[in-house]
Motif scaffolding. Structure first.
Motif, short mmCIF file in Angstrom:
data_model
loop_
_atom_site.label_atom_id
_atom_site.label_comp_id
_atom_site.label_asym_id
_atom_site.label_seq_id
_atom_site.Cartn_x
_atom_site.Cartn_y
_atom_site.Cartn_z
N GLN A 154 18.47 -10.02 4.05
CA GLN A 154 16.75 -10.22 3.51
C GLN A 154 16.24 -9.57 4.67
N SER A 155 16.92 -9.37 6.29
CA SER A 155 16.54 -9.17 7.01
C SER A 155 16.57 -7.52 7.12
N PHE A 156 17.61 -6.83 6.58
CA PHE A 156 17.62 -5.55 5.99
C PHE A 156 16.53 -4.95 5.93
N ILE A 157 16.03 -5.35 5.25
CA ILE A 157 14.13 -4.62 4.32
C ILE A 157 13.69 -4.21 6.15
N VAL A 158 12.98 -4.93 6.66
CA VAL A 158 12.91 -4.99 7.45
C VAL A 158 13.05 -2.97 8.29
N VAL A 159 14.65 -3.37 7.79
CA VAL A 159 15.06 -1.29 8.82
C VAL A 159 15.36 -0.81 7.87
N THR A 160 15.05 -0.87 6.71
CA THR A 160 14.49 -0.12 5.06
C THR A 160 12.94 0.49 5.65
N ALA A 161 12.45 -0.45 5.65
CA ALA A 161 11.47 -0.35 5.79
C ALA A 161 11.00 1.09 7.14
N VAL A 162 11.86 1.34 7.79
CA VAL A 162 11.68 2.95 8.73
C VAL A 162 10.99 3.57 8.26
N PRO A 163 12.25 4.35 7.33
CA PRO A 163 11.09 5.62 6.45
C PRO A 163 10.80 5.82 5.27
N VAL A 164 10.41 3.70 4.75
CA VAL A 164 9.80 3.71 3.77
C VAL A 164 8.22 3.99 4.29
N VAL A 165 8.28 3.62 5.58
CA VAL A 165 6.39 3.66 6.24
C VAL A 165 5.74 5.29 6.63
N PHE A 166 7.14 5.96 6.57
CA PHE A 166 6.60 7.50 6.63
C PHE A 166 6.34 8.08 5.30
N LEU A 167 6.90 7.78 4.64
CA LEU A 167 6.31 8.17 2.56
C LEU A 167 4.70 7.43 2.59
N LEU A 168 4.33 6.15 2.77
CA LEU A 168 2.96 5.80 2.69
C LEU A 168 1.91 6.38 3.12
N ILE A 169 2.53 6.08 4.68
CA ILE A 169 1.73 6.85 5.82
C ILE A 169 0.84 8.22 5.04
N THR A 170 1.72 9.19 4.76
CA THR A 170 1.08 10.41 3.05
C THR A 170 -0.22 10.14 2.47
N THR A 171 0.28 8.66 1.86
CA THR A 171 -0.99 8.42 0.77
C THR A 171 -2.26 8.28 1.76
N PHE A 172 -2.60 8.47 2.86
CA PHE A 172 -3.81 8.41 3.13
C PHE A 172 -4.48 9.77 2.74
N TRP A 173 -3.41 10.89 2.83
CA TRP A 173 -4.34 11.80 2.23
C TRP A 173 -4.24 12.10 1.21
N THR A 174 -3.48 11.48 0.24
CA THR A 174 -3.01 12.13 -0.96
C THR A 174 -3.27 11.60 -1.60
N ALA A 175 -4.14 10.58 -1.68
CA ALA A 175 -4.64 9.98 -3.16
C ALA A 175 -5.55 9.71 -2.74
N PRO A 176 -6.72 10.01 -2.03
CA PRO A 176 -8.02 10.67 -2.09
C PRO A 176 -7.81 11.98 -2.65
N LYS A 177 -6.93 12.74 -1.63
CA LYS A 177 -7.11 13.89 -3.03
C LYS A 177 -6.77 14.40 -3.95
N ALA A 178 -6.17 13.02 -4.77
CA ALA A 178 -5.75 13.09 -6.17
C ALA A 178 -6.68 12.24 -6.76
N ALA A 179 -7.86 11.36 -6.35
CA ALA A 179 -8.52 11.03 -7.01
C ALA A 179 -9.55 12.21 -6.65
N LYS A 180 -10.06 13.19 -5.72
CA LYS A 180 -10.83 13.82 -5.78
C LYS A 180 -10.93 15.18 -6.97
#
Length: 511
Positions: free
Chosen positions: A474-500
């Motif tokens: 259960q606690s391990f998911i907090v560790v696996t979130a480390v690489p995943v968070v960088f993937l989700l940060i890309t959506t700050f730019w890609t989601a508006p780009k896709a919508a446009k």
């Protein structure tokens, strides 16, 4: 290229081997030396919470505000998924979103978290005495921070928009790596090391986050059955419970979104609605309504300060940062699942349903369940907290039902709702992992069943080793979130780009 013209994608062996192999290694290591694994996870957990906690908090906050901006901009009317109208009714759609994304939090934490904050007031409200009437509203508001707007937004808004754009409008596979399509184009799809790692980490994170609740469900349903019926709470009973759950999840996953998953989620929403009405009528409805509105007002009023609170890192790692990391870990695969069920929805409908309606329902549910526990604890100190401190979240749920009229009926129904909440998450994630492996919205039935059964098998092994092994996963998911968070940060730019891009294409087509 339109989604309907896509070529089918075969089983992605590298992703399958990496993600599956990591889980197998975790189980083998836990079997050989459970204490070593628990210590290692605790160390990594502490490191990730300390150094990435603020990143997790900022990521969910920014995601929410960008999502709202898109929803109420000119892009909000854009319809996603190459469909002129939604493929399922709004009620069924929201039912699936609620049950799948709420998961074990639906009962485990709804009962335990508000009560925990009531008997030990969060550091942000350090001037308030524990267990007093003044502690009620801060306790509820603190649980809203962890399960409110930000947590839901990270699960199915920006990432879902990007995946629907890449898959249905540009013909890319329905995989986590497609989140990077607006940046890398088709290069991210073909024998890409980065793409394989993105898919593998996303699957590993969500598998860890799903296996944990399955294991806890065995432990906690065993406790609940013992309290309600006197059935011995033994390892054998716990394993039987998990087996029944995963077989049900496998059957539901195989029948697909439009049958098993839809049926279970609709039933569970109606069951939860019945429980809410029953508690409000037979319990403390006036207390619940009064404190909900005040707590929700406090949550909204202190929205920024509560979401960015950094005053006590140890407390944050146990609560807000832990939950934000957990939801971030779920983010890519849950976005993939939400993309699969949301064809024909507009950007505005998607964001309002996931990031506004669902959190409001969740916070009210937490007040009904947890607020009821707080009321009884306030009037009879120890009536709920003793059970919570001695036996954990499931005991809180059972202790609350014991204070209500018709305790056996309420206890049995809450137990049933708990089982279905976890079951709907297990079947949906088995389906979603299978989609991530194949890139298809309708992956082979055998693969869906395989993942449901494998997650159950891992849960059984960990329960057999000891409850600490389930805690570690259960606690391990907090560790696996480390690489995943960088993937989700890309959506700050890609989601508006896709919508446009979708907006501009729509304008061209209508000219």
């Amino acid at each position: 290229m339109k989604g309907s013209n896509r070529k089918k994608t075969s089983l992605d062996l590298p992703t399958f081997i990496i993600s599956g192999g990591a889980l197998v290694l975790f189980v083998i290591a836990a079997f050989i030396n459970a204490d070593f694994v628990a210590d290692m996870v605790d160390t990594l957990f502490g490191w990730s919470a300390t150094y990435f906690g603020v990143i997790y908090q900022m990521t969910v906050l920014i995601t929410f505000f960008i999502a709202l901006g898109l929803a109420f901009s000119k892009y909000g009317k854009i319809r996603l998924g190459n469909m002129e109208k939604p493929e399922m009714s709004t009620f069924k759609w929201i039912c699936i979103i609620m049950c799948t994304l709420l998961a074990g939090g639906g009962i485990f934490w709804a009962a335990a978290e508000p009560l925990s904050h009531f008997i030990s007031v969060p550091p942000r409200f350090s001037g308030i005495e524990n267990g007093t009437l003044e502690a009620v509203v801060p306790a509820l508001a603190s649980s809203f921070v962890d399960w409110g707007f930000l947590s839901w937004a990270i699960l199915g808004t920006l990432g879902t928009i990007v995946l629907m754009y890449a898959h249905y409008h540009k013909g890319m596979p329905l995989k986590p790596r497609s989140l990077l399509y607006p940046i890398f184009g088709e290069k991210i799809m073909k024998k890409s090391v980065l793409g394989t790692l993105v898919d593998s980490f996303s699957i590993l994170a969500v598998a860890a986050g799903t296996i944990g609740p399955i294991g806890f469900l065995g432990l906690q349903t065993g406790y609940g059955l013992n309290a309600l019926t006197g059935l011995p709470n033994t390892l054998v009973i716990q394993i039987i419970i998990i087996i029944v759950i995963v077989i049900g999840a496998a059957i539901s996953a195989v029948t697909g979104i439009h049958r098993g998953i839809q049926l279970l989620t609709s039933f569970n929403v109606l069951l939860a609605l019945g429980l809410i009405i029953g508690i409000l009528l037979l319990g403390q409805g006036f207390f619940i309504f009064n404190n909900y509105f005040e707590a929700f007002g406090l949550y909204v009023n202190d929205f920024i300060s509560s979401s960015t609170f950094r005053g006590d890192e140890e407390w944050l790692s146990l609560w807000t940062v832990f939950f934000f990391a957990w939801f971030i870990g779920y983010g890519p695969i849950m976005a993939l699942f939400t993309a699969r069920i949301s064809r024909g929805r507009t950007i505005r409908e998607l964001i309002i349903a996931v990031a506004v309606i669902a959190p409001i329902i969740t916070t009210f549910w937490f007040t009904v369940v947890g607020g009821t526990g707080i009321f009884y604890e306030l009037n009879d100190s120890g009536s709920i907290s003793t059970a919570l401190n001695e036996a954990g979240p499931p005991a809180a749920m059972i202790a609350i039902t014991e204070q209500l009229p018709f305790p056996m009926i309420f206890g049995a129904l809450f137990l049933l709702a708990t089982v279905i909440f976890v079951l709907t998450t297990a079947d949906s994630m088995a389906l979603s992992i299978s989609m991530a492996i194949t890139g298809e919205g309708n992956p082979p039935s055998w693969l869906r069943a395989f993942y449901a059964l494998v997650m159950g098998l891992v849960a059984i092994v960990l329960v057999t080793i000891g409850e600490g092994s389930v805690d570690a996963l259960q606690s391990f998911i907090v560790v696996t979130a480390v690489p995943v968070v960088f993937l989700l940060i890309t959506t700050f730019w890609t989601a508006p780009k896709a919508a446009k891009d979708l907006y501009n294409n729509h304008k061209k087509e209508t000219l």
